[in-house]
Design a protein around this motif. Structure first.
Motif, short mmCIF file in Angstrom:
data_model
loop_
_atom_site.label_atom_id
_atom_site.label_comp_id
_atom_site.label_asym_id
_atom_site.label_seq_id
_atom_site.Cartn_x
_atom_site.Cartn_y
_atom_site.Cartn_z
N ALA A 68 -8.41 26.06 32.25
CA ALA A 68 -8.89 25.58 30.96
C ALA A 68 -7.88 24.62 30.33
O ALA A 68 -8.27 23.61 29.71
N GLY A 69 -6.59 24.91 30.48
CA GLY A 69 -5.56 24.02 29.95
C GLY A 69 -5.62 22.64 30.56
O GLY A 69 -5.43 21.63 29.88
N ILE A 70 -5.91 22.58 31.87
CA ILE A 70 -6.05 21.29 32.54
C ILE A 70 -7.22 20.52 31.93
O ILE A 70 -7.11 19.32 31.64
N LEU A 71 -8.35 21.20 31.73
CA LEU A 71 -9.53 20.54 31.16
C LEU A 71 -9.26 20.06 29.75
O LEU A 71 -9.62 18.94 29.38
N LEU A 75 -9.80 16.11 29.76
CA LEU A 75 -11.11 15.70 29.24
C LEU A 75 -11.16 15.73 27.72
O LEU A 75 -11.54 14.74 27.09
N GLN A 76 -10.79 16.85 27.11
CA GLN A 76 -10.94 16.96 25.66
C GLN A 76 -9.93 16.09 24.93
O GLN A 76 -10.30 15.33 24.03
N ILE A 180 -18.69 20.22 24.73
CA ILE A 180 -18.80 20.06 26.18
C ILE A 180 -17.73 20.90 26.88
O ILE A 180 -18.01 21.66 27.81
N ALA A 181 -16.49 20.77 26.39
CA ALA A 181 -15.38 21.53 26.99
C ALA A 181 -15.57 23.03 26.78
O ALA A 181 -15.27 23.84 27.68
N LEU A 182 -16.08 23.42 25.62
CA LEU A 182 -16.25 24.84 25.32
C LEU A 182 -17.31 25.48 26.20
O LEU A 182 -17.12 26.57 26.76
N VAL A 183 -18.45 24.81 26.35
CA VAL A 183 -19.52 25.33 27.20
C VAL A 183 -19.06 25.46 28.65
O VAL A 183 -19.32 26.48 29.32
#
Length: 266
Positions: A68-71, A75-76, A180-183
């Motif tokens: 998740a940290g990478i995303l 992305l976010q 988007i990132a949360l979903v």
């Protein structure tokens, strides 16, 4: 060489700017650490995994939080940051300078790599020191961690640049990109055990790279007994490389087609 030199010089600038923005630091850098701490404390009396191979909540959630940290870092963070720079005129000013677009991208992606490494180190340190998570001793595991991390960071950063064109303004950037990132986090095995999700939702999540990044991280930090809980009862590291590689190419194509210093409708 001038393009590379300019890009390298911008990495330091981008990192300094990142850590001067309190909201970015919390929601992209510290958020996985906070979530890991919350889950570790909340489920401190629980154990996870097959009988005889149970592990603590901190050990179970560490791989997902690393993914998740990478995303979030790629992305976010980049999606919101670049959208804001488009909106406030920063990119328009860059268009009037000799700064090459490639140098700008090197600065952004270098910032994601540096902050992502720092975040991963902090997550592993917190898990090991505060919550007693036993780290892998096999060098091959750390080699897997290295390539999954680098591929994941690169893919997320490129996708962050690509999705920065979705918001119509800087004010709407967080409202468009953060959901988007949360979903993706909820359907990709970050907060919930992936095998607990409905099969159709597992298939949907398998299309996106976060599920595979989390799976790659689980192959590094979880015991071998957990492999049977994965889709196809395998870590499938080849699938991790293929899916993330495909999304990297997709992100590069979208970036090439859509990125402009100045919006066409501005």
């Amino acid at each position: 060489m001038n393009t590379l030199t300019l890009g390298a010089s911008r990495v330091g600038y981008e990192v300094k700017t990142y850590f001067r923005q309190g909201d970015s630091v919390f929601f992209t850098f510290l958020f996985p650490v906070v979530m890991l701490s919350i889950f570790s404390v909340a489920f401190s009396e629980s154990s996870f995994g097959p009988p005889g191979d149970e592990i603590s909540a901190a050990a179970f959630y560490l791989p997902g939080m690393l993914a998740a940290g990478i995303l979030l870092s790629g992305l976010q963070n980049l999606g919101v940051d670049i959208a804001m720079e488009k909106s406030d005129g920063t990119l328009k000013r860059f268009a009037g300078t000799p700064l090459p677009v490639v140098s700008y991208f090197i600065g952004k992606m270098g910032q994601v790599l540096v902050t992502g490494l720092m975040q991963a180190a902090l997550l592993i340190l917190v898990a090991s020191v505060l919550f007693g998570v036993e780290l892998p001793a096999d060098p091959e595991k750390w080699l897997t961690f290295a390539w999954v991390f680098l591929l994941g960071v690169t893919t997320s950063a490129v996708l962050g640049i690509a999705v920065s064109g979705l918001p119509r303004s800087g004010k709407s950037a967080t409202a468009v990109i953060i959901p988007i990132a949360l979903v993706l986090q909820f359907i990709s095995g970050v907060y919930l055990q992936f095998s607990m999700l409905p099969e159709w939702l597992q298939q949907v999540a398998s299309v996106f790279p976060l599920k595979w990044m989390a799976q790659g991280m689980r192959s590094v930090f979880l015991p071998e007994a957990f492999e049977v809980l994965e889709q196809g009862e395998s870590w499938n590291l080849a699938g991790v490389a293929i899916v993330c590689g495909i999304w990297l190419v997709v992100g590069l194509v979208l970036t090439r087609l859509t990125f402009r210093w100045i919006r066409k409708d501005s």
